[in-house]
Scaffold this motif. Structure first.
Motif, PDB file in Angstrom:
ATOM      1  N   LYS A 191       0.787  -1.250   0.249  1.00 11.50           N
ATOM      2  CA  LYS A 191       0.076  -0.070  -0.132  1.00 11.50           C
ATOM      3  C   LYS A 191       0.732   1.187  -0.038  1.00 11.50           C
ATOM      4  N   LYS A 192       1.894   1.113   0.872  1.00 14.64           N
ATOM      5  CA  LYS A 192       2.784   2.130   0.946  1.00 14.64           C
ATOM      6  C   LYS A 192       4.304   1.727   1.178  1.00 14.64           C
ATOM      7  N   VAL A 193       5.020   2.767   0.648  1.00 16.19           N
ATOM      8  CA  VAL A 193       6.686   2.397   0.826  1.00 16.19           C
ATOM      9  C   VAL A 193       7.187   3.602   1.417  1.00 16.19           C
ATOM     10  N   VAL A 194       8.058   3.302   2.545  1.00 13.23           N
ATOM     11  CA  VAL A 194       8.775   4.423   2.964  1.00 13.23           C
ATOM     12  C   VAL A 194      10.389   4.509   2.195  1.00 13.23           C
ATOM     13  N   LEU A 195      10.457   5.612   1.450  1.00 14.55           N
ATOM     14  CA  LEU A 195      11.647   5.542   0.712  1.00 14.55           C
ATOM     15  C   LEU A 195      12.953   5.228   1.730  1.00 14.55           C
ATOM     16  N   PHE A 196      13.110   6.389   2.714  1.00 12.96           N
ATOM     17  CA  PHE A 196      14.122   6.060   3.453  1.00 12.96           C
ATOM     18  C   PHE A 196      14.588   4.645   3.967  1.00 12.96           C
ATOM     19  N   GLU A 197      13.605   3.898   4.500  1.00  8.63           N
ATOM     20  CA  GLU A 197      13.664   2.679   5.161  1.00  8.63           C
ATOM     21  C   GLU A 197      13.966   1.787   3.977  1.00  8.63           C
ATOM     22  N   GLU A 198      13.616   1.825   2.923  1.00 11.56           N
ATOM     23  CA  GLU A 198      14.021   1.089   1.701  1.00 11.56           C
ATOM     24  C   GLU A 198      15.258   1.169   1.198  1.00 11.56           C
ATOM     25  N   ALA A 199      15.770   2.615   1.123  1.00 12.52           N
ATOM     26  CA  ALA A 199      16.981   2.879   0.771  1.00 12.52           C
ATOM     27  C   ALA A 199      18.145   2.415   1.751  1.00 12.52           C
ATOM     28  N   LYS A 200      17.876   2.506   2.892  1.00 11.10           N
ATOM     29  CA  LYS A 200      18.845   1.890   4.075  1.00 11.10           C
ATOM     30  C   LYS A 200      19.200   0.342   3.702  1.00 11.10           C
ATOM     31  N   VAL A 201      17.989  -0.513   3.496  1.00 11.26           N
ATOM     32  CA  VAL A 201      18.502  -1.952   3.345  1.00 11.26           C
ATOM     33  C   VAL A 201      18.971  -1.977   1.988  1.00 11.26           C
ATOM     34  N   VAL A 202      18.548  -1.587   0.833  1.00 11.07           N
ATOM     35  CA  VAL A 202      19.107  -1.514  -0.291  1.00 11.07           C
ATOM     36  C   VAL A 202      20.813  -1.313  -0.267  1.00 11.07           C
ATOM     37  N   LEU A 203      21.130  -0.115   0.336  1.00 13.85           N
ATOM     38  CA  LEU A 203      22.517   0.225   0.378  1.00 13.85           C
ATOM     39  C   LEU A 203      23.204  -0.583   1.199  1.00 13.85           C
ATOM     40  N   CYS A 204      22.526  -1.229   2.367  1.00 20.85           N
ATOM     41  CA  CYS A 204      23.227  -2.095   3.428  1.00 20.85           C
ATOM     42  C   CYS A 204      23.506  -3.384   2.331  1.00 20.85           C
ATOM     43  N   ARG A 205      22.798  -3.897   1.732  1.00 17.76           N
ATOM     44  CA  ARG A 205      23.033  -4.913   0.877  1.00 17.76           C
ATOM     45  C   ARG A 205      24.005  -4.713  -0.230  1.00 17.76           C
ATOM     46  N   VAL A 206      23.812  -3.451  -0.950  1.00 19.85           N
ATOM     47  CA  VAL A 206      24.821  -3.384  -1.989  1.00 19.85           C
ATOM     48  C   VAL A 206      26.327  -3.278  -1.317  1.00 19.85           C
ATOM     49  N   VAL A 207      26.600  -2.250  -0.316  1.00 25.32           N
ATOM     50  CA  VAL A 207      27.927  -2.056   0.322  1.00 25.32           C
ATOM     51  C   VAL A 207      28.349  -3.507   0.950  1.00 25.32           C
ATOM     52  N   CYS A 208      27.664  -4.082   1.403  1.00 20.57           N
ATOM     53  CA  CYS A 208      28.198  -5.729   1.844  1.00 20.57           C
ATOM     54  C   CYS A 208      28.620  -6.406   0.846  1.00 20.57           C
ATOM     55  N   GLN A 209      27.681  -6.552  -0.272  1.00 23.33           N
ATOM     56  CA  GLN A 209      28.058  -7.210  -1.461  1.00 23.33           C
ATOM     57  C   GLN A 209      29.313  -6.537  -2.052  1.00 23.33           C
ATOM     58  N   TRP A 210      29.601  -5.271  -2.143  1.00 19.38           N
ATOM     59  CA  TRP A 210      30.513  -4.720  -2.876  1.00 19.38           C
ATOM     60  C   TRP A 210      31.834  -4.886  -2.114  1.00 19.38           C
ATOM     61  N   ALA A 211      31.735  -4.698  -0.707  1.00 16.65           N
ATOM     62  CA  ALA A 211      32.937  -4.808   0.080  1.00 16.65           C
ATOM     63  C   ALA A 211      33.383  -6.419   0.229  1.00 16.65           C
ATOM     64  N   GLY A 212      32.696  -7.389  -0.074  1.00 13.86           N
ATOM     65  CA  GLY A 212      32.872  -8.869   0.083  1.00 13.86           C
ATOM     66  C   GLY A 212      32.543  -9.257   1.629  1.00 13.86           C
ATOM     67  N   VAL A 213      31.812  -8.487   2.163  1.00 13.27           N
ATOM     68  CA  VAL A 213      31.165  -8.917   3.667  1.00 13.27           C
ATOM     69  C   VAL A 213      30.111  -9.662   3.617  1.00 13.27           C
ATOM     70  N   PRO A 214      29.904 -10.889   4.032  1.00 14.23           N
ATOM     71  CA  PRO A 214      28.789 -11.750   3.986  1.00 14.23           C
ATOM     72  C   PRO A 214      27.653 -11.482   4.839  1.00 14.23           C
ATOM     73  N   LEU A 215      26.425 -11.321   4.362  1.00 10.49           N
ATOM     74  CA  LEU A 215      25.359 -10.874   5.089  1.00 10.49           C
ATOM     75  C   LEU A 215      24.209 -11.780   4.644  1.00 10.49           C
ATOM     76  N   LYS A 216      23.684 -12.257   5.803  1.00  9.09           N
ATOM     77  CA  LYS A 216      22.435 -13.209   5.673  1.00  9.09           C
ATOM     78  C   LYS A 216      21.096 -12.353   5.584  1.00  9.09           C
ATOM     79  N   GLU A 217      20.144 -12.849   4.544  1.00 10.83           N
ATOM     80  CA  GLU A 217      18.983 -12.216   4.344  1.00 10.83           C
ATOM     81  C   GLU A 217      18.400 -11.797   5.693  1.00 10.83           C
TER      82      GLU A 217
END
Ligand code: HEM
Length: 424
Positions: free
Chosen positions: A130-156
């Motif tokens: 129904k609604k999406v809070v951009l700030f909350e989504e961006a945090k999660v997107v960027l956390c996934r991105v930076v861990c993947q880029w840096a080589g830091v394993p991150l469980k879903e």
């Protein structure tokens, strides 16, 4: 006392700083019509200064040092104790090179690509929400991105908690009470996690790709050839992970700017990359994020009739310099085109510090920040459409750091094309 220099008459200005937030320094430099003034904060004498000339002085490492400048409370939340931000001289330059080696155009490009991939992957869920809070989504997107880029394993299962922890460390920098303690606890959790990742990497239990942030940090050698201890590596690796997640603040402000200036949207839709760069720069200039930065006087000197005494704390007003009407015509207008004429001075546009990042303390992550913002803007204007329901989009200039109250809510999100057709 510096007789020639304007003084704030109050016994202590700490309360005024809390009441005035981002405008504390600017209110006074405007009132005194002076680039600098003396105040008292937390019981100590402080020189506050603003503007391009002040930034040039502030980033002269012959005159200023960082040792003893960052309060322990900021180190225990935002920076990490003893990190690159608190170093001086050759040791600082050597540590800074480590960061700079990870901020190349190739790394920026990879981060931008990963960011677009993750934004795309979010759409299916958004289309049924129904609604999406951009700030909350961006945090999660960027956390996934930076861990993947840096080589830091991150469980879903841990992503949301990690993203919140990084964000709470940033949120604590201007806070007292519960928000501050949340940031302290978040740092404790994140440091423990990253220490484990580094120990596993060094022990060969975790294979880090050569050239990745994890590898470069885990096997970094000091000037004397020694390895950093695990805690120090954790602090420095977090000094890359946390700020990438913090770009979510600028992305949220960028969405607000798009909403408030629909005329900019058309220009962004045309795919003009110069315009998209100017838009991202104007978001970083116009909206508040880092308020000021501090250093201590290395040795006595006089500037503008003010005696800078060895050891004194000096604050440079980043927000005020970015809104200085001598540098920026109509500074309180959001106008990306102003960057057409900007000459690229290292000292007038300082949302992430000033000077040469390789030689001083300026943020090494500006290229990454701008690239991640640009790809996110492309996503918001060209890849999806959405409605902006009624909500509180105001943001405080007192709370530091700040954000639109609602976090920018989007509804009725729809993809514009099938994802296969997208390129970036
Ligand atoms: C979210 C947007 C960002 C903002 C507002 C920001 C702001 C800043 C500021 C104000 C400084 C201090 C400058 C000084 O002390 O003179 C700084 C330093 C630093 N930033 Fe950023 N930054 C951001 C993004 C990034 C990114 C994406 C990275 C890395 C990937 C990064 C890594 C660092 C590091 C390592 C330092 C310490 C540099 C030193 O002390 O030599 N930052 N940043």
């Amino acid at each position: 006392m510096n007789e020639q220099v304007p003084h704030d008459k109050s016994l202590d200005n700490s309360l005024a700083l809390m009441r005035e937030g981002y405008l504390f320094i600017k209110n006074r430099t405007d009132k005194y019509q002076s680039d600098l003034f003396e105040a008292r904060l937390m019981g100590q004498k402080v020189i506050c200064m603003s503007g391009e000339e002040a930034a040039k002085i502030f980033y002269d490492s012959e005159r200023f040092k960082r040792k003893g400048a960052a309060p322990k409370r900021v180190q225990k939340t935002l920076f990490g104790v003893g990190g690159v931000q608190t170093m001086d001289g050759d040791a600082h330059i050597h540590r800074k090179l480590l960061f700079m080696s990870l901020m190349t155009p190739e790394h920026e490009k990879r981060l931008a690509e990963l960011t677009m991939e993750q934004w795309k992957a979010s759409i299916s869920k958004w289309e049924t929400s129904k609604k999406v809070v951009l700030f909350e989504e961006a945090k999660v997107v960027l956390c996934r991105v930076v861990c993947q880029w840096a080589g830091v394993p991150l469980k879903e299962s841990e992503i949301k908690e990690r993203a919140d922890d990084f964000s709470e460390m940033v949120d604590a920098f201007g806070a007292v009470g519960p928000r501050y303690w949340k940031g302290r606890r978040a740092r404790t959790r994140v440091e423990e996690w990253i220490r484990g990742v580094i120990e596993d990497t060094r022990a060969g239990k975790l294979q880090a790709e050569e050239g990745s942030a994890l590898y470069s940090m885990a096997f970094h050698k000091e000037l004397d050839g020694s390895q950093l201890d695990t805690q120090m590596v954790a602090v420095e690796l977090i000094n890359i992970l946390r700020p990438v997640v913090a770009i979510s603040t600028f992305i949220t402000f960028a969405a607000l700017a798009l909403h408030e200036h629909p005329e900019c949207k058309e220009k962004l839709q045309s795919g003009d990359r110069n315009y998209s760069e100017m838009f991202a720069q104007e978001v970083r200039r116009y909206y508040p994020f880092g308020p000021f930065v501090g250093a201590r006087v290395r040795k006595d000197f006089i500037w503008k009739q003010c005696k800078f005494k060895e050891g004194m704390l000096v604050l440079l007003d980043m927000y005020g310099t970015n809104h200085d009407s001598r540098l920026w015509g109509s500074p309180n207008e959001f106008r990306p085109e102003r960057f057409k004429e900007w000459e690229g001075s290292l000292f007038d546009f300082i949302p992430q510090g000033g000077g040469d990042p390789a030689k001083g303390h300026r943020c090494p992550g500006e290229g990454i920040t701008v690239e991640v913002m640009k790809v996110s803007l492309d996503f918001l204007v060209n890849k999806i459409e959405f409605k902006v329901p009624k909500q509180d989009l105001s943001y405080s200039l007192v709370k530091m750091p700040t954000l639109p109250e609602s976090g920018f809510v989007m509804s009725d999100v729809k993809r514009k094309y099938s994802s296969q057709e997208w390129t970036y």
